[in-house]
Design a protein around this motif. Structure first.
Motif, PDB file in Angstrom:
ATOM      1  N   CYS A 193      30.955  34.237  32.349  1.00 31.99           N
ATOM      2  CA  CYS A 193      29.880  34.466  33.318  1.00 31.99           C
ATOM      3  C   CYS A 193      30.036  33.423  34.406  1.00 31.99           C
ATOM      4  N   ILE A 194      30.529  33.864  35.545  1.00 26.70           N
ATOM      5  CA  ILE A 194      30.807  32.938  36.647  1.00 26.70           C
ATOM      6  C   ILE A 194      29.560  32.844  37.516  1.00 26.70           C
ATOM      7  N   GLY A 195      29.051  31.627  37.643  1.00 27.08           N
ATOM      8  CA  GLY A 195      27.773  31.443  38.326  1.00 27.08           C
ATOM      9  C   GLY A 195      27.926  31.044  39.780  1.00 27.08           C
ATOM     10  N   PRO A 196      26.821  31.136  40.552  1.00 27.88           N
ATOM     11  CA  PRO A 196      26.825  30.753  41.962  1.00 27.88           C
ATOM     12  C   PRO A 196      27.394  29.348  42.153  1.00 27.88           C
ATOM     13  N   GLY A 197      28.259  29.191  43.136  1.00 25.11           N
ATOM     14  CA  GLY A 197      28.828  27.879  43.444  1.00 25.11           C
ATOM     15  C   GLY A 197      30.104  27.574  42.681  1.00 25.11           C
ATOM     16  N   GLU A 203      34.058  40.611  45.663  1.00 26.10           N
ATOM     17  CA  GLU A 203      34.806  39.484  46.246  1.00 26.10           C
ATOM     18  C   GLU A 203      33.904  38.264  46.329  1.00 26.10           C
ATOM     19  N   GLU A 204      32.609  38.521  46.556  1.00 26.36           N
ATOM     20  CA  GLU A 204      31.665  37.424  46.748  1.00 26.36           C
ATOM     21  C   GLU A 204      31.314  36.715  45.436  1.00 26.36           C
ATOM     22  N   ASN A 205      31.195  37.483  44.348  1.00 26.53           N
ATOM     23  CA  ASN A 205      30.658  36.856  43.126  1.00 26.53           C
ATOM     24  C   ASN A 205      31.725  36.426  42.113  1.00 26.53           C
ATOM     25  N   GLY A 206      33.008  36.477  42.508  1.00 26.04           N
ATOM     26  CA  GLY A 206      34.037  35.887  41.638  1.00 26.04           C
ATOM     27  C   GLY A 206      34.904  36.869  40.883  1.00 26.04           C
ATOM     28  N   ALA A 207      35.088  38.078  41.450  1.00 28.25           N
ATOM     29  CA  ALA A 207      36.019  39.032  40.814  1.00 28.25           C
ATOM     30  C   ALA A 207      37.359  38.341  40.553  1.00 28.25           C
ATOM     31  N   THR A 208      37.972  38.666  39.435  1.00 31.65           N
ATOM     32  CA  THR A 208      39.233  38.048  39.023  1.00 31.65           C
ATOM     33  C   THR A 208      40.274  38.133  40.143  1.00 31.65           C
ATOM     34  N   VAL A 209      40.949  37.002  40.374  1.00 26.80           N
ATOM     35  CA  VAL A 209      42.038  36.944  41.357  1.00 26.80           C
ATOM     36  C   VAL A 209      43.336  37.218  40.602  1.00 26.80           C
ATOM     37  N   ILE A 210      44.189  38.064  41.156  1.00 32.00           N
ATOM     38  CA  ILE A 210      45.420  38.432  40.447  1.00 32.00           C
ATOM     39  C   ILE A 210      46.549  38.604  41.464  1.00 32.00           C
ATOM     40  N   ALA A 211      47.747  38.242  41.057  1.00 33.45           N
ATOM     41  CA  ALA A 211      48.927  38.409  41.923  1.00 33.45           C
ATOM     42  C   ALA A 211      49.737  39.595  41.390  1.00 33.45           C
ATOM     43  N   PRO A 212      49.535  40.790  41.960  1.00 32.26           N
ATOM     44  CA  PRO A 212      50.263  41.957  41.449  1.00 32.26           C
ATOM     45  C   PRO A 212      51.779  41.719  41.510  1.00 32.26           C
ATOM     46  N   GLY A 213      52.459  42.095  40.448  1.00 32.23           N
ATOM     47  CA  GLY A 213      53.917  41.931  40.389  1.00 32.23           C
ATOM     48  C   GLY A 213      54.363  40.590  39.854  1.00 32.23           C
ATOM     49  N   SER A 214      53.435  39.618  39.723  1.00 33.44           N
ATOM     50  CA  SER A 214      53.846  38.260  39.333  1.00 33.44           C
ATOM     51  C   SER A 214      54.295  38.163  37.884  1.00 33.44           C
ATOM     52  N   HIS A 215      54.042  39.227  37.100  1.00 34.76           N
ATOM     53  CA  HIS A 215      54.521  39.208  35.704  1.00 34.76           C
ATOM     54  C   HIS A 215      56.048  39.231  35.680  1.00 34.76           C
ATOM     55  N   LYS A 216      56.657  39.563  36.834  1.00 34.33           N
ATOM     56  CA  LYS A 216      58.134  39.601  36.876  1.00 34.33           C
ATOM     57  C   LYS A 216      58.707  38.376  37.587  1.00 34.33           C
ATOM     58  N   TRP A 217      57.860  37.504  38.090  1.00 34.97           N
ATOM     59  CA  TRP A 217      58.373  36.340  38.806  1.00 34.97           C
ATOM     60  C   TRP A 217      59.010  35.378  37.805  1.00 34.97           C
ATOM     61  N   PRO A 218      60.202  34.825  38.181  1.00 35.59           N
ATOM     62  CA  PRO A 218      60.880  33.906  37.249  1.00 35.59           C
ATOM     63  C   PRO A 218      60.197  32.546  37.174  1.00 35.59           C
ATOM     64  N   GLY A 219      60.487  31.831  36.110  1.00 34.45           N
ATOM     65  CA  GLY A 219      59.920  30.492  35.934  1.00 34.45           C
ATOM     66  C   GLY A 219      58.640  30.565  35.130  1.00 34.45           C
ATOM     67  N   LYS A 242      51.725  38.023  31.161  1.00 34.43           N
ATOM     68  CA  LYS A 242      52.633  37.312  32.063  1.00 34.43           C
ATOM     69  C   LYS A 242      52.124  37.275  33.504  1.00 34.43           C
ATOM     70  N   VAL A 243      51.099  38.066  33.815  1.00 36.30           N
ATOM     71  CA  VAL A 243      50.687  38.164  35.215  1.00 36.30           C
ATOM     72  C   VAL A 243      49.838  36.948  35.590  1.00 36.30           C
ATOM     73  N   ILE A 244      50.012  36.477  36.805  1.00 33.64           N
ATOM     74  CA  ILE A 244      49.286  35.280  37.258  1.00 33.64           C
ATOM     75  C   ILE A 244      47.914  35.702  37.784  1.00 33.64           C
ATOM     76  N   HIS A 245      46.894  35.020  37.294  1.00 27.44           N
ATOM     77  CA  HIS A 245      45.524  35.421  37.628  1.00 27.44           C
ATOM     78  C   HIS A 245      44.572  34.251  37.366  1.00 27.44           C
ATOM     79  N   GLY A 246      43.324  34.418  37.715  1.00 23.70           N
ATOM     80  CA  GLY A 246      42.299  33.420  37.402  1.00 23.70           C
ATOM     81  C   GLY A 246      40.940  33.933  37.850  1.00 23.70           C
ATOM     82  N   GLY A 247      39.902  33.299  37.364  1.00 27.54           N
ATOM     83  CA  GLY A 247      38.552  33.681  37.789  1.00 27.54           C
ATOM     84  C   GLY A 247      38.370  33.357  39.270  1.00 27.54           C
ATOM     85  N   GLY A 248      37.582  34.170  39.962  1.00 25.76           N
ATOM     86  CA  GLY A 248      37.391  33.969  41.405  1.00 25.76           C
ATOM     87  C   GLY A 248      36.272  32.984  41.709  1.00 25.76           C
ATOM     88  N   LYS A 249      36.231  32.583  42.975  1.00 27.02           N
ATOM     89  CA  LYS A 249      35.161  31.691  43.469  1.00 27.02           C
ATOM     90  C   LYS A 249      33.875  32.505  43.621  1.00 27.02           C
TER      91      LYS A 249
END
Ligand SMILES: O=C(O)CCC(=O)C(=O)O
Length: 277
Positions: free
Chosen positions: A114-118, A154-170, A196-203
Protein backbone atom coordinates in the motif's frame (compact mmCIF):
# COMPACT_ATOMS: atom_id res chain seq x y z
CA UNK A 1 7.23 5.46 -25.39
CA UNK A 2 7.45 1.90 -24.03
CA UNK A 3 4.20 0.29 -23.00
CA UNK A 4 2.85 -3.00 -21.76
CA UNK A 5 0.20 -4.93 -23.63
CA UNK A 6 -3.28 -5.20 -22.09
CA UNK A 7 -5.07 -8.51 -22.59
CA UNK A 8 -8.51 -9.58 -21.56
CA UNK A 9 -9.13 -12.22 -18.91
CA UNK A 10 -10.62 -14.38 -21.66
CA UNK A 11 -7.38 -14.37 -23.70
CA UNK A 12 -5.84 -17.77 -24.41
CA UNK A 13 -3.17 -18.64 -21.85
CA UNK A 14 -0.62 -18.99 -24.67
CA UNK A 15 -1.29 -15.39 -25.66
CA UNK A 16 -0.65 -14.24 -22.07
CA UNK A 17 2.62 -16.18 -21.87
CA UNK A 18 3.69 -14.83 -25.28
CA UNK A 19 3.21 -11.25 -24.04
CA UNK A 20 5.23 -11.95 -20.88
CA UNK A 21 7.95 -13.58 -22.99
CA UNK A 22 8.06 -10.62 -25.37
CA UNK A 23 7.89 -7.71 -22.93
CA UNK A 24 8.65 -9.20 -19.50
CA UNK A 25 5.14 -8.42 -18.31
CA UNK A 26 1.52 -8.01 -19.32
CA UNK A 27 -1.59 -6.44 -17.84
CA UNK A 28 -4.65 -8.67 -17.76
CA UNK A 29 -7.74 -6.49 -17.51
CA UNK A 30 -10.51 -7.58 -15.12
CA UNK A 31 -8.41 -10.50 -13.91
CA UNK A 32 -10.35 -10.70 -10.63
CA UNK A 33 -14.13 -11.25 -10.88
CA UNK A 34 -16.14 -8.41 -9.29
CA UNK A 35 -17.49 -10.49 -6.38
CA UNK A 36 -14.04 -11.79 -5.46
CA UNK A 37 -12.58 -8.28 -5.73
CA UNK A 38 -15.23 -7.02 -3.31
CA UNK A 39 -14.36 -9.80 -0.83
CA UNK A 40 -10.63 -9.11 -1.19
CA UNK A 41 -11.18 -5.43 -0.49
CA UNK A 42 -13.41 -6.22 2.51
CA UNK A 43 -10.64 -8.41 3.94
CA UNK A 44 -7.77 -6.08 3.01
CA UNK A 45 -8.92 -2.57 3.81
CA UNK A 46 -9.33 -3.00 7.60
CA UNK A 47 -5.82 -4.52 7.67
CA UNK A 48 -4.49 -1.57 5.68
CA UNK A 49 -6.17 0.97 7.97
CA UNK A 50 -4.75 -0.74 11.08
CA UNK A 51 -1.17 -0.93 9.80
CA UNK A 52 1.65 1.58 10.29
CA UNK A 53 3.79 2.62 7.31
CA UNK A 54 7.49 1.76 7.17
CA UNK A 55 9.45 -1.15 8.61
CA UNK A 56 10.68 -1.60 12.18
CA UNK A 57 13.87 -3.57 11.73
CA UNK A 58 16.52 -3.92 9.08
CA UNK A 59 19.23 -1.70 7.64
CA UNK A 60 18.92 1.49 5.58
CA UNK A 61 18.71 -0.49 2.33
CA UNK A 62 15.80 -2.48 3.67
CA UNK A 63 14.03 0.63 4.96
CA UNK A 64 14.36 2.28 1.57
CA UNK A 65 13.27 -0.82 -0.33
CA UNK A 66 10.22 -1.20 1.91
CA UNK A 67 9.30 2.50 1.66
CA UNK A 68 8.78 4.86 4.63
CA UNK A 69 5.27 5.79 3.46
CA UNK A 70 4.38 2.27 2.36
CA UNK A 71 2.44 -0.33 4.33
CA UNK A 72 3.24 -3.99 3.70
CA UNK A 73 1.00 -6.65 5.17
CA UNK A 74 1.98 -10.30 4.99
CA UNK A 75 0.61 -13.55 6.43
CA UNK A 76 -2.53 -13.01 4.36
CA UNK A 77 -3.53 -16.66 3.96
CA UNK A 78 -4.58 -16.79 7.62
CA UNK A 79 -6.39 -13.44 7.33
CA UNK A 80 -8.32 -13.61 4.06
CA UNK A 81 -10.39 -16.44 2.61
CA UNK A 82 -10.73 -14.30 -0.52
CA UNK A 83 -6.95 -14.37 -0.98
CA UNK A 84 -7.00 -18.16 -0.62
CA UNK A 85 -9.59 -18.28 -3.39
CA UNK A 86 -7.51 -16.03 -5.64
CA UNK A 87 -4.49 -18.24 -4.99
CA UNK A 88 -6.46 -21.11 -6.54
CA UNK A 89 -7.42 -19.09 -9.64
CA UNK A 90 -6.82 -21.36 -12.66
CA UNK A 91 -4.96 -18.77 -14.79
CA UNK A 92 -2.79 -17.67 -11.89
CA UNK A 93 -1.95 -21.32 -11.16
CA UNK A 94 -1.33 -21.95 -14.85
CA UNK A 95 1.23 -19.13 -14.83
CA UNK A 96 3.16 -20.88 -12.05
CA UNK A 97 2.87 -24.25 -13.78
CA UNK A 98 3.98 -22.82 -17.12
CA UNK A 99 7.04 -20.90 -15.92
CA UNK A 100 8.18 -23.00 -12.96
CA UNK A 101 6.69 -26.46 -13.57
CA UNK A 102 3.60 -28.03 -12.02
CA UNK A 103 4.10 -28.85 -8.30
CA UNK A 104 7.58 -27.35 -8.60
CA UNK A 105 7.02 -24.06 -6.78
CA UNK A 106 5.71 -22.38 -3.66
CA UNK A 107 4.25 -19.00 -2.82
CA UNK A 108 7.17 -16.62 -2.43
CA UNK A 109 5.09 -13.90 -0.83
CA UNK A 110 1.48 -12.78 -0.83
CA UNK A 111 1.58 -9.27 0.53
CA UNK A 112 -0.48 -6.13 0.41
CA UNK A 113 1.71 -3.27 -0.79
CA UNK A 114 0.00 0.00 0.00
CA UNK A 115 1.90 3.00 -1.30
CA UNK A 116 0.90 6.12 0.57
CA UNK A 117 0.90 9.85 -0.30
CA UNK A 118 4.42 11.28 -0.46
CA UNK A 119 6.14 7.93 -1.08
CA UNK A 120 9.28 8.23 -3.21
CA UNK A 121 9.94 5.85 -6.14
CA UNK A 122 11.13 2.42 -5.05
CA UNK A 123 14.56 1.40 -6.31
CA UNK A 124 14.26 -0.52 -9.56
CA UNK A 125 15.11 -4.20 -9.25
CA UNK A 126 14.69 -7.71 -10.60
CA UNK A 127 12.81 -10.08 -8.27
CA UNK A 128 15.12 -12.98 -9.10
CA UNK A 129 17.98 -11.12 -7.39
CA UNK A 130 16.43 -12.24 -4.10
CA UNK A 131 18.48 -15.35 -4.90
CA UNK A 132 21.65 -14.04 -6.61
CA UNK A 133 23.31 -17.45 -6.83
CA UNK A 134 20.35 -18.93 -8.71
CA UNK A 135 19.57 -15.89 -10.89
CA UNK A 136 20.75 -15.24 -14.43
CA UNK A 137 19.63 -18.56 -15.92
CA UNK A 138 17.70 -18.97 -19.17
CA UNK A 139 14.64 -20.10 -17.22
CA UNK A 140 12.50 -18.33 -14.64
CA UNK A 141 13.10 -18.99 -10.96
CA UNK A 142 10.30 -16.69 -9.82
CA UNK A 143 7.18 -15.26 -11.46
CA UNK A 144 4.83 -12.72 -9.94
CA UNK A 145 1.47 -11.01 -10.13
CA UNK A 146 0.50 -7.64 -8.73
CA UNK A 147 -3.26 -7.54 -8.39
CA UNK A 148 -4.70 -4.02 -8.23
CA UNK A 149 -7.15 -3.71 -5.31
CA UNK A 150 -7.53 0.02 -5.98
CA UNK A 151 -6.98 1.82 -9.27
CA UNK A 152 -3.27 2.16 -10.07
CA UNK A 153 -2.59 5.59 -11.60
CA UNK A 154 0.52 7.50 -12.65
CA UNK A 155 -0.21 9.85 -9.76
CA UNK A 156 -0.68 7.32 -6.96
CA UNK A 157 2.31 5.04 -7.60
CA UNK A 158 1.43 2.51 -10.31
CA UNK A 159 4.30 0.04 -10.69
CA UNK A 160 7.17 1.31 -12.86
CA UNK A 161 8.45 -1.29 -15.33
CA UNK A 162 11.00 -1.40 -18.15
CA UNK A 163 9.39 -3.50 -20.91
CA UNK A 164 11.93 -5.84 -22.52
CA UNK A 165 14.44 -5.50 -19.65
CA UNK A 166 14.07 -9.19 -18.79
CA UNK A 167 16.38 -9.74 -21.78
CA UNK A 168 18.96 -7.09 -20.88
CA UNK A 169 22.37 -8.61 -20.06
CA UNK A 170 24.06 -8.23 -16.69
CA UNK A 171 22.75 -8.72 -13.19
CA UNK A 172 21.32 -5.22 -12.77
CA UNK A 173 22.00 -3.09 -15.85
CA UNK A 174 21.47 0.69 -15.97
CA UNK A 175 17.97 1.70 -16.97
CA UNK A 176 18.15 4.32 -19.74
CA UNK A 177 15.98 7.41 -19.47
CA UNK A 178 12.68 6.89 -21.28
CA UNK A 179 12.76 3.10 -21.14
CA UNK A 180 10.13 2.66 -18.43
CA UNK A 181 6.37 3.01 -18.25
CA UNK A 182 3.83 2.63 -15.46
CA UNK A 183 1.39 -0.25 -15.07
CA UNK A 184 -1.74 1.89 -14.96
CA UNK A 185 -4.61 -0.44 -14.02
CA UNK A 186 -8.18 -0.45 -12.81
CA UNK A 187 -8.99 -2.22 -9.55
CA UNK A 188 -9.32 -5.91 -10.42
CA UNK A 189 -6.65 -5.86 -13.15
CA UNK A 190 -3.39 -7.77 -12.73
CA UNK A 191 0.19 -7.14 -13.82
CA UNK A 192 1.86 -10.51 -14.48
CA UNK A 193 5.62 -10.28 -14.83
CA UNK A 194 8.89 -12.14 -15.20
CA UNK A 195 11.32 -12.46 -12.29
CA UNK A 196 13.91 -10.95 -14.63
CA UNK A 197 12.09 -7.76 -15.61
CA UNK A 198 13.25 -4.50 -14.03
CA UNK A 199 10.52 -2.76 -12.08
CA UNK A 200 9.67 -1.02 -8.81
CA UNK A 201 6.87 0.69 -6.94
CA UNK A 202 6.02 4.16 -8.28
CA UNK A 203 6.16 7.56 -6.60
CA UNK A 204 2.88 8.59 -4.96
CA UNK A 205 2.31 12.24 -5.85
CA UNK A 206 -1.29 12.28 -4.68
CA UNK A 207 -2.44 14.20 -1.62
CA UNK A 208 -4.60 11.48 -0.13
CA UNK A 209 -4.71 8.27 -2.18
CA UNK A 210 -3.40 4.91 -1.03
CA UNK A 211 -2.44 2.61 -3.90
CA UNK A 212 -3.24 -0.90 -2.70
CA UNK A 213 -1.81 -3.87 -4.57
CA UNK A 214 -1.60 -7.55 -3.70
CA UNK A 215 1.92 -8.53 -4.67
CA UNK A 216 2.01 -12.30 -4.96
CA UNK A 217 4.71 -14.36 -6.59
CA UNK A 218 5.86 -17.94 -6.82
CA UNK A 219 9.41 -19.26 -6.53
CA UNK A 220 10.98 -22.63 -7.30
CA UNK A 221 10.43 -25.11 -4.48
CA UNK A 222 14.12 -25.38 -3.59
CA UNK A 223 14.50 -21.65 -3.00
CA UNK A 224 13.83 -20.11 0.40
CA UNK A 225 10.65 -18.02 0.09
CA UNK A 226 10.66 -14.36 1.06
CA UNK A 227 7.82 -14.90 3.50
CA UNK A 228 7.82 -17.49 6.28
CA UNK A 229 4.28 -18.72 5.80
CA UNK A 230 4.56 -21.57 8.28
CA UNK A 231 5.15 -19.13 11.17
CA UNK A 232 2.14 -16.99 10.28
CA UNK A 233 -0.32 -19.83 9.62
CA UNK A 234 -0.98 -22.43 12.28
CA UNK A 235 -1.24 -26.13 11.54
CA UNK A 236 -4.90 -25.96 12.60
CA UNK A 237 -5.57 -23.13 10.15
CA UNK A 238 -3.70 -24.95 7.41
CA UNK A 239 -5.89 -28.03 7.91
CA UNK A 240 -8.94 -25.96 6.89
CA UNK A 241 -7.35 -24.73 3.65
CA UNK A 242 -7.60 -26.22 0.15
CA UNK A 243 -4.77 -28.61 -0.65
CA UNK A 244 -3.30 -26.25 -3.24
CA UNK A 245 -3.08 -23.45 -0.65
CA UNK A 246 -1.48 -25.85 1.85
CA UNK A 247 1.11 -26.71 -0.79
CA UNK A 248 1.74 -23.08 -1.74
CA UNK A 249 2.38 -22.24 1.93
CA UNK A 250 4.87 -25.09 2.29
CA UNK A 251 2.70 -27.35 4.46
CA UNK A 252 3.27 -30.10 1.90
CA UNK A 253 6.78 -31.27 1.11
CA UNK A 254 8.56 -30.48 -2.12
CA UNK A 255 9.03 -33.47 -4.37
CA UNK A 256 11.29 -32.23 -7.17
CA UNK A 257 11.16 -33.96 -10.55
CA UNK A 258 14.54 -35.69 -10.18
CA UNK A 259 16.06 -35.36 -6.72
CA UNK A 260 15.46 -35.99 -3.03
CA UNK A 261 12.35 -34.70 -1.26
CA UNK A 262 12.68 -31.46 0.70
CA UNK A 263 10.82 -30.04 3.68
CA UNK A 264 10.10 -33.38 5.34
CA UNK A 265 8.70 -34.09 8.81
CA UNK A 266 9.80 -37.38 10.42
CA UNK A 267 11.30 -38.13 7.00
CA UNK A 268 7.78 -38.20 5.58
CA UNK A 269 5.82 -35.76 3.46
CA UNK A 270 4.77 -32.90 5.74
CA UNK A 271 1.26 -33.24 4.32
CA UNK A 272 0.78 -36.32 6.50
CA UNK A 273 0.60 -33.96 9.49
CA UNK A 274 -2.38 -32.27 7.89
CA UNK A 275 -4.11 -35.43 6.85
CA UNK A 276 -3.78 -37.11 10.24
CA UNK A 277 -6.08 -34.59 12.06
O1 LIG B 1 4.43 -2.21 -5.34
C1 LIG B 1 4.88 -2.29 -6.47
O2 LIG B 1 4.36 -1.74 -7.44
C2 LIG B 1 6.15 -3.10 -6.72
C3 LIG B 1 6.81 -3.54 -5.45
C4 LIG B 1 7.96 -4.45 -5.67
O3 LIG B 1 8.37 -4.73 -6.76
C5 LIG B 1 8.62 -5.05 -4.50
O4 LIG B 1 8.48 -4.55 -3.38
O5 LIG B 1 9.36 -6.06 -4.70
Amino acid sequence: MPALKHLSRTAQEQEIWAAIDADGGVIVDNFIPADLLARLRDDAMPLVRGHTPGVQGGNDFWKEFHGEATKRITGLAGKSTAWRDLLCDPVYRAMGDHYLGADNYYLNTGQLICIGPGETPQMLHRDELNWPEAAGQDHEITITAIFALTDFTEENGATVIAPGSHKWPGAMPDVPEGSTCQAVMKAGDALLYSGKVIHGGGKNRSADQWRVGLHAGFCLGWLRAEENHQLTTTLEEARTMPEHVQRMLGFRSYVPPAAARLGLVNYEDAGLLLDEA
